[in-house]
Design an enzyme around this catalytic site. Structure first.
Site, PDB file in Angstrom:
ATOM      1  N   GLY A  28     -10.793  -7.071  20.651  1.00  0.00           N
ATOM      2  CA  GLY A  28     -10.689  -6.107  21.741  1.00  0.00           C
ATOM      3  C   GLY A  28     -11.574  -4.876  21.563  1.00  0.00           C
ATOM      4  O   GLY A  28     -11.316  -3.835  22.173  1.00  0.00           O
ATOM      5  N   LYS A  29     -12.633  -4.995  20.749  1.00  0.00           N
ATOM      6  CA  LYS A  29     -13.540  -3.861  20.512  1.00  0.00           C
ATOM      7  C   LYS A  29     -14.175  -3.364  21.804  1.00  0.00           C
ATOM      8  O   LYS A  29     -14.148  -2.180  22.117  1.00  0.00           O
ATOM      9  CB  LYS A  29     -14.700  -4.259  19.579  1.00  0.00           C
ATOM     10  CG  LYS A  29     -14.323  -4.656  18.189  1.00  0.00           C
ATOM     11  CD  LYS A  29     -15.567  -5.021  17.391  1.00  0.00           C
ATOM     12  CE  LYS A  29     -16.369  -6.180  17.959  1.00  0.00           C
ATOM     13  NZ  LYS A  29     -15.663  -7.466  17.964  1.00  0.00           N
ATOM     14  N   THR A  30     -14.775  -4.301  22.545  1.00  0.00           N
ATOM     15  CA  THR A  30     -15.488  -3.918  23.759  1.00  0.00           C
ATOM     16  C   THR A  30     -14.523  -3.389  24.814  1.00  0.00           C
ATOM     17  O   THR A  30     -14.830  -2.433  25.516  1.00  0.00           O
ATOM     18  CB  THR A  30     -16.298  -5.116  24.302  1.00  0.00           C
ATOM     19  OG1 THR A  30     -17.211  -5.524  23.277  1.00  0.00           O
ATOM     20  CG2 THR A  30     -17.099  -4.727  25.537  1.00  0.00           C
ATOM     21  N   ASP A  95     -22.702  -0.854  22.355  1.00  0.00           N
ATOM     22  CA  ASP A  95     -21.925  -2.079  22.158  1.00  0.00           C
ATOM     23  C   ASP A  95     -22.708  -3.049  21.277  1.00  0.00           C
ATOM     24  O   ASP A  95     -23.927  -2.997  21.225  1.00  0.00           O
ATOM     25  CB  ASP A  95     -21.596  -2.724  23.514  1.00  0.00           C
ATOM     26  CG  ASP A  95     -20.468  -3.739  23.408  1.00  0.00           C
ATOM     27  OD1 ASP A  95     -19.612  -3.595  22.510  1.00  0.00           O
ATOM     28  OD2 ASP A  95     -20.427  -4.680  24.227  1.00  0.00           O
ATOM     29  N   GLU A  96     -22.015  -3.950  20.595  1.00  0.00           N
ATOM     30  CA  GLU A  96     -22.640  -4.937  19.694  1.00  0.00           C
ATOM     31  C   GLU A  96     -23.576  -4.252  18.703  1.00  0.00           C
ATOM     32  O   GLU A  96     -24.681  -4.727  18.423  1.00  0.00           O
ATOM     33  CB  GLU A  96     -23.408  -5.999  20.508  1.00  0.00           C
ATOM     34  CG  GLU A  96     -22.571  -6.775  21.513  1.00  0.00           C
ATOM     35  CD  GLU A  96     -21.625  -7.809  20.885  1.00  0.00           C
ATOM     36  OE1 GLU A  96     -21.662  -7.992  19.650  1.00  0.00           O
ATOM     37  OE2 GLU A  96     -20.843  -8.404  21.640  1.00  0.00           O
ATOM     38  N   CYS A 184      -6.537 -14.901   9.420  1.00  0.00           N
ATOM     39  CA  CYS A 184      -6.119 -13.915   8.416  1.00  0.00           C
ATOM     40  C   CYS A 184      -6.738 -14.322   7.074  1.00  0.00           C
ATOM     41  O   CYS A 184      -7.296 -15.409   6.938  1.00  0.00           O
ATOM     42  CB  CYS A 184      -4.595 -13.847   8.323  1.00  0.00           C
ATOM     43  SG  CYS A 184      -3.867 -15.310   7.580  1.00  0.00           S
ATOM     44  N   CYS A 187      -5.266 -17.740   5.671  1.00  0.00           N
ATOM     45  CA  CYS A 187      -5.683 -18.952   6.384  1.00  0.00           C
ATOM     46  C   CYS A 187      -7.183 -19.173   6.263  1.00  0.00           C
ATOM     47  O   CYS A 187      -7.659 -20.314   6.270  1.00  0.00           O
ATOM     48  CB  CYS A 187      -5.268 -18.857   7.856  1.00  0.00           C
ATOM     49  SG  CYS A 187      -3.482 -18.843   8.090  1.00  0.00           S
TER      50      CYS A 187
END
Ligand SMILES: [Zn+2]
Length: 197
Positions: A28-30, A95-96, A184, A187
């Site tokens: 959910g960064k963007t 962004d990016e 995570c 995993c």
């Protein structure tokens, strides 16, 4: 859980600062970048968004997050171009940012020193868990760092890395859901063991 503070002063006062939003893919960064930029727009601030010209997955002109909540942006081929396009601007979004050159660190400092609020979103690590491009240094110089997390698709805990599910050693493989999965630490280790059998 990440709790976002509502620091209204940052949105209404013109004061130079650097904010970094980092995390794995699907974290959910963007979306968070767009949320902050939209609020700055509502506060009558002049906003400009840049992204590296390499990221042309969706469209040349828009920063587009995975849920199509988009905002207009300018693709640039190097960090130096951001300085040229940033006169008369209150808030610069990037962004990016992991795909930019290391010059981005000085560019962000220069913008903040001019009184501009700089909000940077980017991947903290590549698919092998190695710190990505200028992001580690940007975290160091930032006034505020927000680390956001995706959910591990195997167990539901917070993910820490974007595991690549296709065999390809190239570092830059622009992300789509079928090529990466958030995992995570536990995993991710299990996935690596399976791959190396
Ligand atoms: Zn897990």
């Amino acid at each position: 859980m990440v709790v976002f503070s509502e620091d209204h002063k940052q949105e209404t006062c013109r004061r130079g600062r650097i904010e970094v939003i980092c995390g794995s893919m699907f974290s959910g960064k963007t979306e968070e970048l767009i949320r902050r930029l939209k609020r700055a727009t509502f506060a009558k601030q002049k906003v400009e968004i840049f992204k590296p010209a390499i990221d042309t997955r969706y469209s040349e002109q828009a920063v587009v997050s995975h849920d199509n909540n988009s905002i207009q942006s300018t693709p640039v081929d190097s960090s130096a171009s951001i300085l040229l396009f940033s006169s008369e601007i209150d808030v610069v979004g990037i962004d990016e940012a992991q795909f930019f050159d290391d010059g981005l660190i000085n560019v962000c400092n220069e913008l903040a020193n001019r009184g501009i609020r700089v909000i940077i979103a980017g991947l903290d690590m590549d698919f092998k868990g190695i710190p990505f491009g200028p992001i580690p240094a940007l975290c160091a110089i930032a006034d505020e760092v927000t680390k956001v997390h995706a959910i591990c698709v195997k167990c539901g805990n917070l993910a820490y890395v974007s595991h690549r599910t296709v065999a390809n050693e190239k570092r830059v493989l622009l992300g789509e859901k079928q090529e990466y999965e958030p995992l995570c630490r536990c995993c991710y280790q299990q996935a690596l063991q399976k791959e190396h059998k």
